[in-house]
Write a protein that holds these residues in place. Structure first.
Motif, short mmCIF file in Angstrom:
data_model
loop_
_atom_site.label_atom_id
_atom_site.label_comp_id
_atom_site.label_asym_id
_atom_site.label_seq_id
_atom_site.Cartn_x
_atom_site.Cartn_y
_atom_site.Cartn_z
N LEU A 123 57.23 46.60 58.88
CA LEU A 123 57.34 47.05 60.35
C LEU A 123 57.49 48.72 60.28
N THR A 124 58.03 49.19 59.29
CA THR A 124 58.14 50.39 59.48
C THR A 124 56.66 51.29 59.38
N ALA A 125 55.58 50.48 59.28
CA ALA A 125 54.33 51.04 59.26
C ALA A 125 53.67 50.92 60.72
N VAL A 126 54.05 50.09 61.61
CA VAL A 126 53.52 49.77 62.77
C VAL A 126 54.17 50.80 63.71
N ALA A 127 52.99 51.64 64.28
CA ALA A 127 53.40 52.44 65.46
C ALA A 127 54.12 51.73 66.64
N ASP A 128 53.50 50.58 67.19
CA ASP A 128 54.13 49.91 68.36
C ASP A 128 54.95 48.70 67.73
N VAL A 129 56.27 48.99 67.21
CA VAL A 129 57.12 48.18 66.32
C VAL A 129 57.49 46.97 67.53
N GLU A 130 57.75 47.40 68.78
CA GLU A 130 58.19 46.48 69.83
C GLU A 130 57.30 45.34 70.09
N ASP A 131 55.92 45.75 70.20
CA ASP A 131 54.80 44.79 70.38
C ASP A 131 54.81 43.82 69.13
N ALA A 132 55.04 44.69 68.06
CA ALA A 132 54.75 43.60 66.76
C ALA A 132 56.02 42.57 66.74
N VAL A 133 57.24 42.91 66.88
CA VAL A 133 58.55 42.08 67.04
C VAL A 133 58.05 40.97 67.91
N ASP A 134 57.68 41.49 69.14
CA ASP A 134 57.64 40.46 70.40
C ASP A 134 56.69 39.32 69.90
N GLU A 135 55.41 39.74 69.21
CA GLU A 135 54.53 38.85 68.52
C GLU A 135 55.07 37.83 67.34
N MET A 136 55.92 38.59 66.47
CA MET A 136 56.69 37.71 65.79
C MET A 136 57.24 36.47 66.12
N VAL A 137 58.06 36.86 67.35
CA VAL A 137 58.72 35.90 68.13
C VAL A 137 58.05 35.05 68.86
N ARG A 138 57.12 35.40 69.27
CA ARG A 138 56.19 34.46 70.17
C ARG A 138 55.52 33.36 69.18
N VAL A 139 55.12 33.79 68.15
CA VAL A 139 54.14 32.65 67.14
C VAL A 139 55.16 31.86 66.47
N VAL A 140 56.25 32.05 66.36
CA VAL A 140 57.63 30.93 65.86
C VAL A 140 58.00 30.06 66.58
N LYS A 141 58.16 28.75 66.24
CA LYS A 141 58.72 27.85 66.93
C LYS A 141 60.23 27.73 67.34
N PRO A 142 60.49 27.39 68.29
CA PRO A 142 62.09 27.40 68.52
C PRO A 142 62.71 26.81 67.33
N GLY A 143 63.77 27.39 67.11
CA GLY A 143 64.71 26.95 65.76
C GLY A 143 64.26 27.73 64.49
N GLY A 144 62.96 28.33 64.65
CA GLY A 144 62.24 29.13 63.47
C GLY A 144 63.06 30.29 62.88
N ARG A 145 62.61 30.69 62.03
CA ARG A 145 63.50 32.22 61.52
C ARG A 145 62.40 33.16 61.31
N ILE A 146 63.03 34.42 61.73
CA ILE A 146 62.19 35.88 61.65
C ILE A 146 62.82 36.62 60.63
N VAL A 147 62.21 37.00 59.43
CA VAL A 147 62.96 37.73 58.72
C VAL A 147 62.15 39.05 58.22
N VAL A 148 62.99 40.10 58.39
CA VAL A 148 62.50 41.51 58.20
C VAL A 148 63.12 42.32 57.26
N ALA A 149 62.37 42.57 56.00
CA ALA A 149 63.17 43.14 54.80
C ALA A 149 62.37 44.76 54.87
N ASP A 150 63.05 45.76 55.01
CA ASP A 150 62.30 46.98 55.12
C ASP A 150 63.17 48.19 54.85
N VAL A 151 62.57 49.36 54.74
CA VAL A 151 63.36 50.87 54.61
C VAL A 151 63.79 50.82 56.15
N HIS A 152 65.20 51.20 56.23
CA HIS A 152 66.05 51.34 57.26
C HIS A 152 67.10 52.30 56.89
#
Ligand SMILES: C[S@@+](CC[C@H](N)C(=O)[O-])C[C@H]1O[C@@H](n2cnc3c(N)ncnc32)[C@H](O)[C@@H]1O
Length: 211
Positions: A123-152
């Protein structure tokens, strides 16, 4: 020949020259593999589960995901760089791994398709990070997990001006936005967020749980 192939910027070049692996090893150090392992563990995937690896690149996280879900599971690796995906093809185990050329900001999957979503150094490489996070959340089932490991670099003691300089200096070769606040990006989308300690101050591991 497509314009993109003739003037291949950034990751196309790293991918074609097989430079990405050595570069990332240099950047994240000996603990890099351990961080991928910990990140995948935080997804809490059961055998047979489904997971999407956003910005999979050369697929360095895919073996950990494949081991977690087993042959009955499903692991989808998405990246927009054909050269990076070519590297992933060498380590993709089929099944359960499928590779897909696509954009992180417009994932070609229905809402709630996956049990989990992960992005490692993506996600540090994606210009439109907000849209990418929206998409990750959208495609995951309720109760599912989203994990981001990155330079920060938010909590890193380098001054913000240095971060900006590094980002600007890399721009001709790559896109690298080091000032992203991943816990905030996930919390703003209503996820229950946990930050997990890592081996380097400049690396973050963020876990979000969908309600
Ligand atoms: C630093 S690499 C990370 C690769 C891999 N996840 C890892 O852990 O090593 C970043 C990747 O993000 C991809 N990328 C950048 N922007 C993208 C976008 N909008 N959609 C899909 N992939 C993207 C690049 O092509 C590159 O392969």
């Amino acid at each position: 020949m497509k314009l993109r192939s003739r003037f291949a910027p950034g990751y196309e070049v790293w991918g074609r020259l097989n430079l990405y692996g050595p570069l990332v090893a240099l950047g994240v150090g000996a603990g890099g593999g351990r961080l991928r392992h910990t990140a995948v563990g935080e997804l809490r995937l059961e055998p047979g589960a489904s997971v999407i690896d956003v910005c999979t690149g050369t697929g360095l996280t895919l073996p950990y995901l494949a081991a977690a879900v087993g042959r009955a599971g499903r692991v989808v690796g998405v990246d927009r760089s054909p050269a990076m995906l070519a590297g992933a093809r060498d380590r993709a185990m089929s099944p359960p791994v499928e590779l897909m050329e696509g954009d992180a900001t417009a994932l070609a999957y229905e809402d709630g398709t996956f049990d989990g979503a992960i992005s490692t150094y993506g996600l540090t490489a994606v210009a439109d990070v907000e849209d990418a996070v929206d998409e990750m959340v959208r495609v995951v089932k309720p109760g599912g997990r989203i994990v981001v490991a990155d330079v920060h670099f938010v909590n890193w003691p380098a001054p913000a001006a240095i971060n900006r300089l590094v980002t600007a200096g890399l721009r001709p070769f790559n896109t690298w936005y080091t000032d992203r606040d991943f816990p905030a990006l996930l919390a703003e989308r209503g996820l229950r967020v946990t930050s997990v300690p890592t081996h380097r101050a400049a690396l973050s591991l963020t876990v979000g749980e969908r309600s």
